[in-house]
Design an enzyme around this catalytic site. Structure first.
Site, PDB file in Angstrom:
ATOM      1  N   GLU A  67      -1.151   4.331  14.188  1.00  0.00           N
ATOM      2  CA  GLU A  67      -0.786   5.561  13.484  1.00  0.00           C
ATOM      3  C   GLU A  67      -1.014   6.782  14.361  1.00  0.00           C
ATOM      4  O   GLU A  67      -0.199   7.713  14.373  1.00  0.00           O
ATOM      5  CB  GLU A  67      -1.564   5.682  12.180  1.00  0.00           C
ATOM      6  CG  GLU A  67      -1.140   6.875  11.348  1.00  0.00           C
ATOM      7  CD  GLU A  67      -1.788   6.918   9.971  1.00  0.00           C
ATOM      8  OE1 GLU A  67      -1.361   7.747   9.147  1.00  0.00           O
ATOM      9  OE2 GLU A  67      -2.725   6.127   9.710  1.00  0.00           O
ATOM     10  N   CYS A 115       0.798  -1.220   0.000  1.00  0.00           N
ATOM     11  CA  CYS A 115       0.000   0.000   0.000  1.00  0.00           C
ATOM     12  C   CYS A 115       0.834   1.275   0.000  1.00  0.00           C
ATOM     13  O   CYS A 115       0.294   2.374  -0.103  1.00  0.00           O
ATOM     14  CB  CYS A 115      -0.951  -0.005   1.193  1.00  0.00           C
ATOM     15  SG  CYS A 115      -1.949  -1.503   1.265  1.00  0.00           S
ATOM     16  N   HIS A 158      -2.881   7.343   6.838  1.00  0.00           N
ATOM     17  CA  HIS A 158      -3.141   6.054   6.192  1.00  0.00           C
ATOM     18  C   HIS A 158      -4.554   5.612   6.552  1.00  0.00           C
ATOM     19  O   HIS A 158      -5.298   5.165   5.682  1.00  0.00           O
ATOM     20  CB  HIS A 158      -2.097   5.031   6.624  1.00  0.00           C
ATOM     21  CG  HIS A 158      -2.135   3.761   5.854  1.00  0.00           C
ATOM     22  ND1 HIS A 158      -2.009   3.724   4.482  1.00  0.00           N
ATOM     23  CD2 HIS A 158      -2.288   2.473   6.254  1.00  0.00           C
ATOM     24  CE1 HIS A 158      -2.081   2.466   4.072  1.00  0.00           C
ATOM     25  NE2 HIS A 158      -2.258   1.694   5.125  1.00  0.00           N
ATOM     26  N   LYS A 218      -9.702   7.641   2.936  1.00  0.00           N
ATOM     27  CA  LYS A 218     -10.146   6.265   2.670  1.00  0.00           C
ATOM     28  C   LYS A 218     -11.570   6.036   3.152  1.00  0.00           C
ATOM     29  O   LYS A 218     -12.223   5.072   2.732  1.00  0.00           O
ATOM     30  CB  LYS A 218      -9.199   5.264   3.330  1.00  0.00           C
ATOM     31  CG  LYS A 218      -7.832   5.149   2.661  1.00  0.00           C
ATOM     32  CD  LYS A 218      -7.002   4.060   3.318  1.00  0.00           C
ATOM     33  CE  LYS A 218      -5.634   3.932   2.668  1.00  0.00           C
ATOM     34  NZ  LYS A 218      -4.729   5.066   3.009  1.00  0.00           N
ATOM     35  N   PHE A 256       1.693  -3.774   3.897  1.00  0.00           N
ATOM     36  CA  PHE A 256       2.052  -5.086   4.414  1.00  0.00           C
ATOM     37  C   PHE A 256       3.540  -5.329   4.177  1.00  0.00           C
ATOM     38  O   PHE A 256       4.080  -4.976   3.127  1.00  0.00           O
ATOM     39  CB  PHE A 256       1.255  -6.181   3.703  1.00  0.00           C
ATOM     40  CG  PHE A 256      -0.191  -6.286   4.130  1.00  0.00           C
ATOM     41  CD1 PHE A 256      -0.691  -5.564   5.191  1.00  0.00           C
ATOM     42  CD2 PHE A 256      -1.053  -7.139   3.449  1.00  0.00           C
ATOM     43  CE1 PHE A 256      -2.014  -5.671   5.575  1.00  0.00           C
ATOM     44  CE2 PHE A 256      -2.376  -7.258   3.823  1.00  0.00           C
ATOM     45  CZ  PHE A 256      -2.865  -6.533   4.881  1.00  0.00           C
ATOM     46  N   HIS A 269      -9.855   1.746   0.207  1.00  0.00           N
ATOM     47  CA  HIS A 269      -8.402   1.585   0.198  1.00  0.00           C
ATOM     48  C   HIS A 269      -7.959   1.114  -1.186  1.00  0.00           C
ATOM     49  O   HIS A 269      -8.235  -0.012  -1.594  1.00  0.00           O
ATOM     50  CB  HIS A 269      -8.001   0.569   1.261  1.00  0.00           C
ATOM     51  CG  HIS A 269      -6.534   0.521   1.541  1.00  0.00           C
ATOM     52  ND1 HIS A 269      -5.595   1.189   0.772  1.00  0.00           N
ATOM     53  CD2 HIS A 269      -5.826  -0.116   2.513  1.00  0.00           C
ATOM     54  CE1 HIS A 269      -4.398   0.960   1.257  1.00  0.00           C
ATOM     55  NE2 HIS A 269      -4.503   0.172   2.305  1.00  0.00           N
TER      56      HIS A 269
END
Length: 414
Positions: free
Chosen positions: A314, A163, A303, A335, A401, A340
């Site tokens: 975060e 991502c 994010h 998002k 990831f 996403h």
């Protein structure tokens, strides 16, 4: 170091198929989520996604060529064309050896792999695969085809970091220009993972929301009842240009990229560091790279995926780095509207930062219903409604990831 500015934008998102439509979607807090139409999802635990609406690849690509491209490449070609048109660049008047393309995609031709494997599995006799299988699925085909279209003979490759892919692509392009290795870069990212395998794979990881009765409110970053992210698709493109090159041709300038950071969590395959260590470090590196203090940042496009662990980690990272200044900033997760977009997330969220700077509003974090005691109530998450604000510096975070972290700081041009 040379200065690097943004002179063209292309956006293809679940809330708008071009830059202006994307602005309106962000301003009005539109949700791009709905029931999946691309395949029969009735047997899946998650039956909704943020799909594109009404995208016609033949507006950009000849019908014959459309069949030879996976959707992620079609999206890339579309936004690259929109960004080039927006920039006003004349390819007959630039040094094509100093013009390049770096493009991000976390997965590449996912639908192509899925389709061809299914076809081969049902074929009697020798398995048969399309001669276009390999060029359709490889992530680097998108920057390759963009460079072919415009004749750009400079730096050309793909970034793949889940991502964080398209933030890494923009960061690399920024570096090449400021170090003098290029004058112009087409950069960004695209993703087309709303497929059976995409939904099934993320669902089996318990990563997706299962709010099938109310898809439009399923992406709920920082809400107490968040239960996972909503998968999206689309693309974003930026034309980056060396400042003097842009000024000499009278280009309009949307903003200036001034700092980047890249780190690893070195912690877990899919989970974030619980204290947000990598996230804190990457934001600090971006600030240091830009020569800024924490008090300079007005807005963070986080994010913010709407996952139980990710949102907390975060926020811990932001509080640890920014201290009391966190109460003076706006924070939001777009998002909540777009879903996403995986490898394309960084590109469209960098564009959301440029929207905030140029349009004078903070895109909201929609779908907030219940406060979560895990978050300090004094933090301004810009819940539910856009807020007017002059933004001089915006920071964009993307985490992938594998523990890949990338942050970018964009400045109002003056």
């Amino acid at each position: 170091m040379r200065r690097v500015v943004v002179t063209g934008i292309g956006a293809l998102t679940p809330i708008g198929n071009n830059y202006q439509a994307y602005i309106e979607g962000l301003k009005n807090g539109v949700s791009g989520a709905n029931d999946i139409t691309k395949f029969d999802a009735s047997l899946f635990k998650t039956r909704f996604a943020c799909e594109l609406k009404g995208f016609d690849p033949e507006k950009y690509i000849h019908k014959r060529e459309v069949r030879r491209m996976d959707s992620f490449t079609q999206y890339a070609m579309a936004v690259a064309e929109d960004a080039m048109n927006d920039s006003g660049l004349d390819v007959t008047k630039i040094n094509l050896d100093r013009a390049g393309v770096v493009w991000g995609s976390g997965i590449g031709g996912f639908e192509t792999i899925e389709h061809d494997i299914e076809e081969a599995a049902h074929h009697v006799g020798e398995p048969r695969y399309s001669p276009f299988l390999i060029p359709k699925l490889i992530a680097d085909i998108a920057p390759g085809l963009i460079s072919i279209k415009y004749g750009f003979r400079g730096i050309n490759y793909a970034t793949v970091s889940a991502c964080a892919s398209s933030t890494h692509s923009v960061a690399a392009s920024f570096d090449y220009i400021r170090m003098g290795r290029a004058d112009i870069m087409i950069t960004g990212g695209s993703e087309a993972a709303v497929t059976k395998a995409g939904i099934g794979g993320f669902s089996s990881m318990k990563a997706l929301s299962e709010r099938n009765d109310d898809p439009k409110t399923a992406s709920r970053p920082f809400d107490k009842d968040r239960d996972g992210f909503v998968l999206g698709e689309g693309a974003g493109a930026l034309i980056l240009e060396e400042l003097e090159h842009a000024l000499n041709r009278g280009a309009k300038i949307y903003g200036e990229i001034v700092g980047i950071g890249m780190t690893a969590d070195a912690y877990h395959m899919t989970a974030p560091h619980p204290e947000g260590l990598g996230a804190r470090n990457v934001m600090k590196l971006a600030l240091d790279d830009a020569g800024l203090s924490i008090s300079d940042i007005d807005y963070i496009n986080v994010h913010g995926t709407s996952t139980p662990l990710g949102d907390i980690a975060e926020t811990k990272a932001i509080q640890a780095l920014f201290g009391d200044h966190v109460y003076d900033m706006n924070i939001s997760s777009t998002k909540s509207m777009t879903g996403h977009l995986l490898g394309a997330a960084g590109a469209i969220e960098a564009i959301a930062c440029l929207v905030a700077i140029n349009e004078g509003f903070i895109p909201p974090t929609i779908n907030h219903f219940t406060d979560d005691e895990a978050f300090d109530p004094r933090i301004n998450f810009t819940f539910n409604t856009a807020q007017e604000r002059k933004i001089d510096y915006a920071l964009s975070n993307t985490f992938g990831f594998g523990g890949h972290n990338a942050s970018m700081i964009i400045k109002r041009f003056k």
